[in-house]
Motif scaffolding. Structure first.
Motif, PDB file in Angstrom:
ATOM      1  N   ILE A  85     -16.022 -21.246 -15.421  1.00 19.79           N
ATOM      2  CA  ILE A  85     -17.385 -21.371 -14.899  1.00 19.79           C
ATOM      3  C   ILE A  85     -18.172 -20.084 -15.158  1.00 19.79           C
ATOM      4  CG2 ILE A  85     -18.788 -21.726 -12.819  1.00 19.79           C
ATOM      5  CD1 ILE A  85     -17.295 -24.254 -13.833  1.00 19.79           C
ATOM      6  N   ALA A  86     -17.522 -18.936 -15.083  1.00 20.36           N
ATOM      7  CA  ALA A  86     -18.205 -17.671 -15.379  1.00 20.36           C
ATOM      8  C   ALA A  86     -18.731 -17.675 -16.812  1.00 20.36           C
ATOM      9  CB  ALA A  86     -17.253 -16.496 -15.169  1.00 20.36           C
ATOM     10  N   ARG A  87     -17.955 -18.219 -17.722  1.00 23.52           N
ATOM     11  CA  ARG A  87     -18.419 -18.322 -19.113  1.00 23.52           C
ATOM     12  C   ARG A  87     -19.644 -19.227 -19.216  1.00 23.52           C
ATOM     13  NH1 ARG A  87     -12.686 -19.344 -20.341  1.00 23.52           N
ATOM     14  NH2 ARG A  87     -11.749 -17.311 -20.689  1.00 23.52           N
ATOM     15  N   LEU A  88     -19.643 -20.306 -18.449  1.00 22.27           N
ATOM     16  CA  LEU A  88     -20.793 -21.205 -18.452  1.00 22.27           C
ATOM     17  C   LEU A  88     -22.039 -20.517 -17.881  1.00 22.27           C
ATOM     18  CD1 LEU A  88     -19.124 -24.545 -17.282  1.00 22.27           C
ATOM     19  CD2 LEU A  88     -19.850 -23.929 -19.601  1.00 22.27           C
ATOM     20  N   VAL A  89     -21.855 -19.726 -16.836  1.00 16.66           N
ATOM     21  CA  VAL A  89     -22.977 -18.988 -16.242  1.00 16.66           C
ATOM     22  C   VAL A  89     -23.580 -18.021 -17.255  1.00 16.66           C
ATOM     23  CG1 VAL A  89     -23.615 -17.270 -14.484  1.00 16.66           C
ATOM     24  CG2 VAL A  89     -22.196 -19.229 -13.856  1.00 16.66           C
ATOM     25  N   ALA A  90     -22.740 -17.416 -18.080  1.00 10.35           N
ATOM     26  CA  ALA A  90     -23.232 -16.483 -19.099  1.00 10.35           C
ATOM     27  C   ALA A  90     -24.146 -17.182 -20.099  1.00 10.35           C
ATOM     28  CB  ALA A  90     -22.062 -15.825 -19.824  1.00 10.35           C
ATOM     29  N   VAL A  91     -23.953 -18.490 -20.269  1.00 11.14           N
ATOM     30  CA  VAL A  91     -24.770 -19.276 -21.199  1.00 11.14           C
ATOM     31  C   VAL A  91     -25.979 -19.876 -20.480  1.00 11.14           C
ATOM     32  CG1 VAL A  91     -24.777 -21.312 -22.694  1.00 11.14           C
ATOM     33  CG2 VAL A  91     -22.791 -19.795 -22.660  1.00 11.14           C
ATOM     34  N   ASP A  92     -25.773 -20.330 -19.234  1.00 10.47           N
ATOM     35  CA  ASP A  92     -26.836 -21.009 -18.492  1.00 10.47           C
ATOM     36  C   ASP A  92     -26.682 -20.712 -17.000  1.00 10.47           C
ATOM     37  OD1 ASP A  92     -28.662 -22.745 -17.322  1.00 10.47           O
ATOM     38  OD2 ASP A  92     -28.064 -24.469 -18.540  1.00 10.47           O
ATOM     39  N   MET A 137     -24.666 -21.180 -11.725  1.00 14.40           N
ATOM     40  CA  MET A 137     -24.397 -20.165 -10.705  1.00 14.40           C
ATOM     41  C   MET A 137     -23.927 -20.751  -9.373  1.00 14.40           C
ATOM     42  SD  MET A 137     -24.007 -17.035 -10.049  1.00 14.40           S
ATOM     43  CE  MET A 137     -24.802 -16.132 -11.348  1.00 14.40           C
ATOM     44  N   PRO A 138     -24.519 -21.827  -8.852  1.00 14.79           N
ATOM     45  CA  PRO A 138     -24.013 -22.370  -7.581  1.00 14.79           C
ATOM     46  C   PRO A 138     -22.544 -22.784  -7.662  1.00 14.79           C
ATOM     47  CG  PRO A 138     -26.163 -23.283  -8.077  1.00 14.79           C
ATOM     48  CD  PRO A 138     -25.718 -22.527  -9.300  1.00 14.79           C
ATOM     49  N   ILE A 139     -22.135 -23.327  -8.793  1.00 19.25           N
ATOM     50  CA  ILE A 139     -20.724 -23.711  -8.963  1.00 19.25           C
ATOM     51  C   ILE A 139     -19.857 -22.463  -9.001  1.00 19.25           C
ATOM     52  CG2 ILE A 139     -19.054 -24.887 -10.452  1.00 19.25           C
ATOM     53  CD1 ILE A 139     -21.479 -26.584 -11.451  1.00 19.25           C
ATOM     54  N   PHE A 140     -20.330 -21.429  -9.705  1.00 18.04           N
ATOM     55  CA  PHE A 140     -19.584 -20.168  -9.774  1.00 18.04           C
ATOM     56  C   PHE A 140     -19.405 -19.580  -8.376  1.00 18.04           C
ATOM     57  CE2 PHE A 140     -19.507 -15.545  -9.946  1.00 18.04           C
ATOM     58  CZ  PHE A 140     -18.390 -15.341 -10.742  1.00 18.04           C
ATOM     59  N   GLU A 141     -20.471 -19.582  -7.594  1.00 19.17           N
ATOM     60  CA  GLU A 141     -20.382 -19.019  -6.239  1.00 19.17           C
ATOM     61  C   GLU A 141     -19.392 -19.794  -5.377  1.00 19.17           C
ATOM     62  OE1 GLU A 141     -24.509 -19.050  -5.176  1.00 19.17           O
ATOM     63  OE2 GLU A 141     -24.825 -17.039  -6.003  1.00 19.17           O
ATOM     64  N   ARG A 142     -19.382 -21.101  -5.532  1.00 22.97           N
ATOM     65  CA  ARG A 142     -18.413 -21.899  -4.777  1.00 22.97           C
ATOM     66  C   ARG A 142     -16.991 -21.569  -5.215  1.00 22.97           C
ATOM     67  NH1 ARG A 142     -17.812 -28.268  -3.516  1.00 22.97           N
ATOM     68  NH2 ARG A 142     -15.866 -27.986  -2.404  1.00 22.97           N
ATOM     69  N   MET A 143     -16.780 -21.440  -6.524  1.00 22.10           N
ATOM     70  CA  MET A 143     -15.449 -21.107  -7.028  1.00 22.10           C
ATOM     71  C   MET A 143     -15.035 -19.705  -6.583  1.00 22.10           C
ATOM     72  SD  MET A 143     -14.477 -23.861  -8.238  1.00 22.10           S
ATOM     73  CE  MET A 143     -12.862 -23.174  -8.535  1.00 22.10           C
ATOM     74  N   GLU A 144     -15.993 -18.797  -6.499  1.00 17.94           N
ATOM     75  CA  GLU A 144     -15.718 -17.437  -6.007  1.00 17.94           C
ATOM     76  C   GLU A 144     -15.160 -17.516  -4.587  1.00 17.94           C
ATOM     77  OE1 GLU A 144     -16.395 -13.098  -6.580  1.00 17.94           O
ATOM     78  OE2 GLU A 144     -16.396 -14.774  -7.951  1.00 17.94           O
ATOM     79  N   SER A 145     -15.797 -18.318  -3.765  1.00 13.38           N
ATOM     80  CA  SER A 145     -15.360 -18.501  -2.391  1.00 13.38           C
ATOM     81  C   SER A 145     -13.976 -19.162  -2.334  1.00 13.38           C
ATOM     82  CB  SER A 145     -16.387 -19.351  -1.641  1.00 13.38           C
ATOM     83  OG  SER A 145     -15.978 -19.591  -0.335  1.00 13.38           O
TER      84      SER A 145
END
Length: 70
Positions: free
Chosen positions: A16-23, A27-35
């Motif tokens: 998901i971090a790689r996806l955030v780097a593109v778009d 970010m909301p998915i990344f933040e959830r995965m971070e948690s």
């Protein structure tokens, strides 16, 4: 041999971090995965201080996410 929960969540988190780097829309998915990663790491830890810190950080991320959605 089964892959640990932390390993699976960490791999998804990295993807998901790689996806955030593109778009930034991811970010909301990344933040959830971070948690979720912090919660998984806390669950596997035997140190109660580490567990408490990870749970606290995971809750702060979740609360920040919820307040932005409101």
């Amino acid at each position: 041999m089964q892959i640990s929960s932390v390993s699976r969540v960490r791999a998804i988190h990295r993807h998901i971090a790689r996806l955030v780097a593109v778009d930034a829309a991811f970010m909301p998915i990344f933040e959830r995965m971070e948690s979720e990663l912090m919660e998984a790491e806390a669950a596997e830890s035997t140190d109660p201080v580490i567990q408490a810190r990870m749970i606290s950080k995971a809750r702060m991320i979740s609360e920040a996410r919820r307040s932005r959605q409101a």
